[in-house]
Design a protein around this motif. Structure first.
Motif, PDB file in Angstrom:
ATOM      1  N   ASP A 396       0.840  -1.194   0.000  1.00 43.45           N
ATOM      2  CA  ASP A 396       0.000   0.000   0.000  1.00 43.45           C
ATOM      3  C   ASP A 396       0.884   1.256   0.000  1.00 43.45           C
ATOM      4  O   ASP A 396       2.110   1.205   0.108  1.00 43.45           O
ATOM      5  CB  ASP A 396      -0.944  -0.010   1.193  1.00 43.45           C
ATOM      6  CG  ASP A 396      -0.198  -0.179   2.515  1.00 43.45           C
ATOM      7  OD1 ASP A 396       1.017   0.129   2.558  1.00 43.45           O
ATOM      8  OD2 ASP A 396      -0.811  -0.627   3.494  1.00 43.45           O
ATOM      9  N   GLU A 397       0.233   2.401  -0.122  1.00 47.84           N
ATOM     10  CA  GLU A 397       0.942   3.664  -0.236  1.00 47.84           C
ATOM     11  C   GLU A 397       1.720   3.995   1.040  1.00 47.84           C
ATOM     12  O   GLU A 397       2.822   4.568   0.979  1.00 47.84           O
ATOM     13  CB  GLU A 397      -0.052   4.784  -0.552  1.00 47.84           C
ATOM     14  CG  GLU A 397       0.597   6.101  -0.951  1.00 47.84           C
ATOM     15  CD  GLU A 397       1.372   6.000  -2.248  1.00 47.84           C
ATOM     16  OE1 GLU A 397       2.309   6.803  -2.424  1.00 47.84           O
ATOM     17  OE2 GLU A 397       1.054   5.110  -3.074  1.00 47.84           O
ATOM     18  N   THR A 398       1.192   3.641   2.167  1.00 44.64           N
ATOM     19  CA  THR A 398       1.896   3.928   3.426  1.00 44.64           C
ATOM     20  C   THR A 398       3.219   3.173   3.504  1.00 44.64           C
ATOM     21  O   THR A 398       4.246   3.730   3.914  1.00 44.64           O
ATOM     22  CB  THR A 398       1.009   3.547   4.615  1.00 44.64           C
ATOM     23  OG1 THR A 398      -0.250   4.230   4.517  1.00 44.64           O
ATOM     24  CG2 THR A 398       1.677   3.904   5.925  1.00 44.64           C
ATOM     25  N   GLN A 399       3.208   1.923   3.078  1.00 45.18           N
ATOM     26  CA  GLN A 399       4.439   1.142   3.093  1.00 45.18           C
ATOM     27  C   GLN A 399       5.465   1.687   2.109  1.00 45.18           C
ATOM     28  O   GLN A 399       6.666   1.733   2.393  1.00 45.18           O
ATOM     29  CB  GLN A 399       4.117  -0.323   2.785  1.00 45.18           C
ATOM     30  CG  GLN A 399       3.294  -1.008   3.876  1.00 45.18           C
ATOM     31  CD  GLN A 399       2.857  -2.395   3.473  1.00 45.18           C
ATOM     32  OE1 GLN A 399       2.691  -2.686   2.279  1.00 45.18           O
ATOM     33  NE2 GLN A 399       2.641  -3.261   4.460  1.00 45.18           N
ATOM     34  N   LEU A 400       5.004   2.109   0.940  1.00 48.35           N
ATOM     35  CA  LEU A 400       5.928   2.681  -0.045  1.00 48.35           C
ATOM     36  C   LEU A 400       6.548   3.976   0.477  1.00 48.35           C
ATOM     37  O   LEU A 400       7.739   4.249   0.259  1.00 48.35           O
ATOM     38  CB  LEU A 400       5.212   2.918  -1.365  1.00 48.35           C
ATOM     39  CG  LEU A 400       4.765   1.659  -2.130  1.00 48.35           C
ATOM     40  CD1 LEU A 400       4.000   2.055  -3.389  1.00 48.35           C
ATOM     41  CD2 LEU A 400       5.974   0.810  -2.489  1.00 48.35           C
ATOM     42  N   GLN A 401       5.760   4.801   1.143  1.00 44.85           N
ATOM     43  CA  GLN A 401       6.300   6.033   1.703  1.00 44.85           C
ATOM     44  C   GLN A 401       7.327   5.741   2.803  1.00 44.85           C
ATOM     45  O   GLN A 401       8.355   6.420   2.906  1.00 44.85           O
ATOM     46  CB  GLN A 401       5.165   6.893   2.260  1.00 44.85           C
ATOM     47  CG  GLN A 401       4.244   7.470   1.189  1.00 44.85           C
ATOM     48  CD  GLN A 401       3.113   8.276   1.781  1.00 44.85           C
ATOM     49  OE1 GLN A 401       2.991   8.402   3.010  1.00 44.85           O
ATOM     50  NE2 GLN A 401       2.260   8.822   0.911  1.00 44.85           N
ATOM     51  N   ALA A 402       7.045   4.721   3.604  1.00 49.28           N
ATOM     52  CA  ALA A 402       8.017   4.350   4.635  1.00 49.28           C
ATOM     53  C   ALA A 402       9.325   3.855   4.008  1.00 49.28           C
ATOM     54  O   ALA A 402      10.426   4.193   4.475  1.00 49.28           O
ATOM     55  CB  ALA A 402       7.424   3.278   5.537  1.00 49.28           C
ATOM     56  N   ILE A 403       9.209   3.073   2.928  1.00 49.81           N
ATOM     57  CA  ILE A 403      10.413   2.603   2.240  1.00 49.81           C
ATOM     58  C   ILE A 403      11.175   3.775   1.633  1.00 49.81           C
ATOM     59  O   ILE A 403      12.406   3.843   1.690  1.00 49.81           O
ATOM     60  CB  ILE A 403      10.032   1.567   1.174  1.00 49.81           C
ATOM     61  CG1 ILE A 403       9.491   0.295   1.829  1.00 49.81           C
ATOM     62  CG2 ILE A 403      11.222   1.232   0.277  1.00 49.81           C
ATOM     63  CD1 ILE A 403       8.962  -0.736   0.858  1.00 49.81           C
ATOM     64  N   ASP A 404      10.428   4.730   1.049  1.00 51.54           N
ATOM     65  CA  ASP A 404      11.069   5.903   0.449  1.00 51.54           C
ATOM     66  C   ASP A 404      11.841   6.701   1.509  1.00 51.54           C
ATOM     67  O   ASP A 404      12.995   7.110   1.275  1.00 51.54           O
ATOM     68  CB  ASP A 404       9.997   6.779  -0.207  1.00 51.54           C
ATOM     69  CG  ASP A 404      10.594   7.990  -0.880  1.00 51.54           C
ATOM     70  OD1 ASP A 404      11.129   7.842  -1.992  1.00 51.54           O
ATOM     71  OD2 ASP A 404      10.537   9.094  -0.290  1.00 51.54           O
ATOM     72  N   ALA A 405      11.237   6.911   2.653  1.00 54.34           N
ATOM     73  CA  ALA A 405      11.925   7.649   3.714  1.00 54.34           C
ATOM     74  C   ALA A 405      13.144   6.883   4.218  1.00 54.34           C
ATOM     75  O   ALA A 405      14.197   7.470   4.524  1.00 54.34           O
ATOM     76  CB  ALA A 405      10.964   7.926   4.869  1.00 54.34           C
ATOM     77  N   LEU A 406      13.024   5.575   4.306  1.00 52.49           N
ATOM     78  CA  LEU A 406      14.137   4.757   4.774  1.00 52.49           C
ATOM     79  C   LEU A 406      15.314   4.808   3.797  1.00 52.49           C
ATOM     80  O   LEU A 406      16.485   4.898   4.202  1.00 52.49           O
ATOM     81  CB  LEU A 406      13.669   3.313   4.954  1.00 52.49           C
ATOM     82  CG  LEU A 406      14.537   2.394   5.815  1.00 52.49           C
ATOM     83  CD1 LEU A 406      14.669   2.941   7.219  1.00 52.49           C
ATOM     84  CD2 LEU A 406      13.957   0.987   5.836  1.00 52.49           C
ATOM     85  N   VAL A 407      15.011   4.796   2.507  1.00 54.76           N
ATOM     86  CA  VAL A 407      16.071   4.876   1.497  1.00 54.76           C
ATOM     87  C   VAL A 407      16.772   6.227   1.553  1.00 54.76           C
ATOM     88  O   VAL A 407      18.002   6.311   1.480  1.00 54.76           O
ATOM     89  CB  VAL A 407      15.482   4.607   0.102  1.00 54.76           C
ATOM     90  CG1 VAL A 407      16.510   4.902  -0.982  1.00 54.76           C
ATOM     91  CG2 VAL A 407      15.001   3.173  -0.010  1.00 54.76           C
ATOM     92  N   LYS A 408      16.009   7.296   1.683  1.00 52.92           N
ATOM     93  CA  LYS A 408      16.615   8.624   1.748  1.00 52.92           C
ATOM     94  C   LYS A 408      17.530   8.765   2.956  1.00 52.92           C
ATOM     95  O   LYS A 408      18.604   9.366   2.862  1.00 52.92           O
ATOM     96  CB  LYS A 408      15.515   9.680   1.782  1.00 52.92           C
ATOM     97  CG  LYS A 408      14.746   9.828   0.482  1.00 52.92           C
ATOM     98  CD  LYS A 408      13.669  10.899   0.589  1.00 52.92           C
ATOM     99  CE  LYS A 408      12.924  11.062  -0.729  1.00 52.92           C
ATOM    100  NZ  LYS A 408      11.847  12.087  -0.650  1.00 52.92           N
ATOM    101  N   GLN A 409      17.112   8.226   4.069  1.00 52.55           N
ATOM    102  CA  GLN A 409      17.940   8.323   5.259  1.00 52.55           C
ATOM    103  C   GLN A 409      19.206   7.465   5.147  1.00 52.55           C
ATOM    104  O   GLN A 409      20.264   7.835   5.661  1.00 52.55           O
ATOM    105  CB  GLN A 409      17.142   7.885   6.491  1.00 52.55           C
ATOM    106  CG  GLN A 409      16.019   8.836   6.871  1.00 52.55           C
ATOM    107  CD  GLN A 409      16.552  10.168   7.382  1.00 52.55           C
ATOM    108  OE1 GLN A 409      17.637  10.251   7.930  1.00 52.55           O
ATOM    109  NE2 GLN A 409      15.772  11.229   7.171  1.00 52.55           N
ATOM    110  N   SER A 410      19.112   6.330   4.469  1.00 50.54           N
ATOM    111  CA  SER A 410      20.259   5.415   4.408  1.00 50.54           C
ATOM    112  C   SER A 410      21.373   5.937   3.517  1.00 50.54           C
ATOM    113  O   SER A 410      22.555   5.736   3.813  1.00 50.54           O
ATOM    114  CB  SER A 410      19.800   4.036   3.922  1.00 50.54           C
ATOM    115  OG  SER A 410      19.272   4.122   2.611  1.00 50.54           O
ATOM    116  N   ILE A 411      21.027   6.630   2.425  1.00 47.92           N
ATOM    117  CA  ILE A 411      22.076   7.104   1.507  1.00 47.92           C
ATOM    118  C   ILE A 411      22.348   8.599   1.658  1.00 47.92           C
ATOM    119  O   ILE A 411      23.213   9.135   0.967  1.00 47.92           O
ATOM    120  CB  ILE A 411      21.703   6.788   0.047  1.00 47.92           C
ATOM    121  CG1 ILE A 411      20.411   7.508  -0.365  1.00 47.92           C
ATOM    122  CG2 ILE A 411      21.561   5.289  -0.146  1.00 47.92           C
ATOM    123  CD1 ILE A 411      20.040   7.306  -1.821  1.00 47.92           C
TER     124      ILE A 411
END
Length: 575
Positions: A396-411
């Motif tokens: 769902d959209e909430t999970q995708l947004q969480a993944i997007d935020a996690l990727v931004k923080q990691s790199i």
């Protein structure tokens, strides 16, 4: 394993062989031992054949050195051989002695001479001689240094050192030429070429790398495209650095998302980084507005009251001024007050000078594309019960947004810099095939990959150990037991010793007759020997032994015989 018993068995086996077989086996063993000894002696001597007594004295000699070595050997009357070019061999028993003797005479000479030229001082040497010797020594030392490089077989250095002059316009810069001979299939890299030029230039005053010419044995000039090669190496290094950093960021994304998505094979990440590799440096001066007093000077002058008129003589030059004040004239003197103040203050101007050099690679922009797999759950049948078939479910959209935020923080995404991250959810074909086709073969393969493959190195050695153990149990031990049993059988069936003297003069027939009579007397058999009675006695004794051992069986057998014999006779009586 009992090696003593095995050895004794081999001795017994060898004793049963015929004379011809013994000779053949002995000759074969002797031949093998002699061949092994020959190989050992041949290897230790280092030579074979009819020329085995010669060993290499010197190899890789120059023609001049080879000629001097041959001349010295002929002078010492030592035999020598030249099997191939620039290789000299002498008898092996004197090779080390001759090598030391000839080397002590300075033969063969090294390819280059260095500063050892100055070890001996020549009386009456001129300045020109000293200059020539210094140049030769310097060229030799440089050539030795260049020869130490792995691709270089030998080299030669020539220096052109002009005389110094007082006139700058007439000054000629020094130059140098270097010739290198490389080993077969070897090549100098651009870094090594620049290193050779800098080495030669650093050893000679006022010599620059641009004035050093480097050629190979084929006459090809090396290092003419130094700038282009340097640019190519720099570009390659920059590209490798860029690929390495992008790969590092991709691994960060995969390692962060893999535990939540369900494995590294269900995440795909690609990162592109734009770098600015230009070198920049800046210098800035900053003045501090807070002034600091460095020095201060103050001068003050003050005067009170007037000067008496009688003490003042002044006016227009002439008679009146010369004769002084005249009585009866009005006096012009008035009171006087004089003040003077002077002040000087010097301030220190505070200044800060800073020089900043930018980093090697500055990130201009970074973009990342991430594709993640969805979820899989058992598909429900018509009765509402889950089946073995797996069904795909998108995130769902909430999970995708969480993944997007996690990727931004990691790199470390910086939106001000223009960085972008795109996350999309797709159904991976491999995951769908793997989830839908749970066959026994796939399950077995997954079990092997998960539980057996990690222990494959240990299992390999364990498998070899098991094979050796089985071979020991099934082959070696049975063979040893058979050999021991054969040895025991031989001992049990050994011929009895009847203690009959082995007299070579006795007739064989007489010995047999005497032995037969002795045996008959021991058995109690005389001349009235009845063979039938002996058979009856032996049979009776055997029946007695059987009856004692199997009492019940014999009783049952006798009872059955009695009933069988008395049966027909008793029937008429009953009638």
């Amino acid at each position: 394993m009992d090696f003593k018993a095995l050895f004794s068995q081999l001795v017994v086996f060898f004793g049963k062989l015929t004379q011809a077989q013994k000779v053949i086996i002995g000759a074969a063993v002797s031949g093998i031992v002699a061949f092994l000894i020959f190989l050992i002696v041949y290897t230790s001597d280092g030579a074979g054949g009819k020329d085995g007594g010669y060993q290499v004295l010197f190899d890789s000699l120059t023609p001049q050195d080879a000629a001097q070595v041959v001349q010295q050997l002929e002078k010492d009357k030592i035999p020598y051989k030249i099997p191939r070019d620039n290789v000299i061999e002498v008898p092996k028993e004197i090779v080390y002695k001759e090598r030391i003797t000839i080397a002590s005479m300075g033969i063969p000479k090294e390819g280059h001479v260095g500063f050892e030229l100055f070890d001996k001082q020549e009386f009456g040497a001129t300045d020109f001689d000293q200059e020539v010797k210094f140049r030769r020594a310097l060229e030799g030392e440089l050539a030795r240094s260049i020869d130490s490089l792995a691709p270089v077989e030998k080299s030669s250095v020539s220096l052109a050192l002009p005389k110094e002059t007082l006139f700058v316009a007439e000054a000629v810069p020094p130059s140098a030429s270097v010739m290198v001979q490389l080993f077969a299939d070897r090549k100098l890299t651009s870094k090594q070429i620049r290193g050779i030029k800098k080495l030669v230039a650093s050893a000679v005053p006022k010599l620059t790398p641009e004035n050093v010419t480097l050629i190979d044995s084929e006459g090809e000039t090396l290092g003419d495209d130094d700038e282009a090669s340097a640019m190519g190496e720099l570009s390659t290094m920059q590209q490798q650095y860029k690929s390495k950093e992008e790969k590092k960021q991709e691994e960060k994304i995969i390692n962060v998302l893999a535990p939540f998505i369900g494995g590294k094979d269900r995440v795909v990440a690609k990162v592109t980084i734009e770098y600015d590799f230009s070198e920049q440096s800046s210098t800035s001066e900053k003045f501090d507005p807070e002034n600091v007093v460095r020095s201060e000077q103050t001068s003050e002058e003050k005067r009170d009251g007037g000067t008496p008129a009688s003490a003042q003589v002044g006016g227009v030059p002439g008679a009146v001024s010369n004769i002084g004040p005249v009585q009866g004239l009005a006096s012009s003197g008035t009171g006087e007050k004089y003040e003077k103040t002077t002040g000087t203050t010097n301030y220190e101007i505070s200044k800060t000078v800073s020089t900043t050099k930018m980093e090697f690679a500055r990130i201009k922009r970074m973009t990342a594309a991430v594709a993640v797999d969805g979820k899989y759950q058992p598909k429900k049948g018509t009765d509402g019960q889950p089946t073995e078939e797996m069904e795909y479910m998108a995130l769902d959209e909430t999970q995708l947004q969480a993944i997007d935020a996690l990727v931004k923080q990691s790199i470390g995404v910086d939106e001000k810099r223009g960085d972008m991250v795109t996350v999309r959810n797709f159904e991976f074909q491999t995951s769908r095939d793997g989830s839908n086709s749970k066959t026994p073969a796939s399950k077995t393969s997954a079990f092997i990959d998960g539980y057996i493959t990690p222990f494959a190195p240990i299992l390999k050695y364990l498998f070899v150990a098991i094979i050796l153990f089985v071979a020991y149990k099934k082959m070696i031990i049975p063979f040893a037991e058979r050999m021991l049993e054969f040895s025991r059988d031989e001992e049990e069936y050994e011929k009895p010793n009847l203690e009959i003297a082995d007299d070579e003069d006795e007739d064989l027939a007489e010995k047999v007759q005497l032995m037969r009579k002795k045996v008959e007397n021991q058995l109690g058999l005389g001349e009235n020997f009845n063979e039938d009675e002996l058979k009856y006695d032996v049979l009776l004794e055997k029946v007695r032994e059987i009856a004692e051992e199997h009492t019940e069986e014999i009783a049952s057998l006798i009872q059955a015989l009695i009933e069988e014999e008395s049966g027909p006779a008793s029937e008429p009586q009953k009638r």
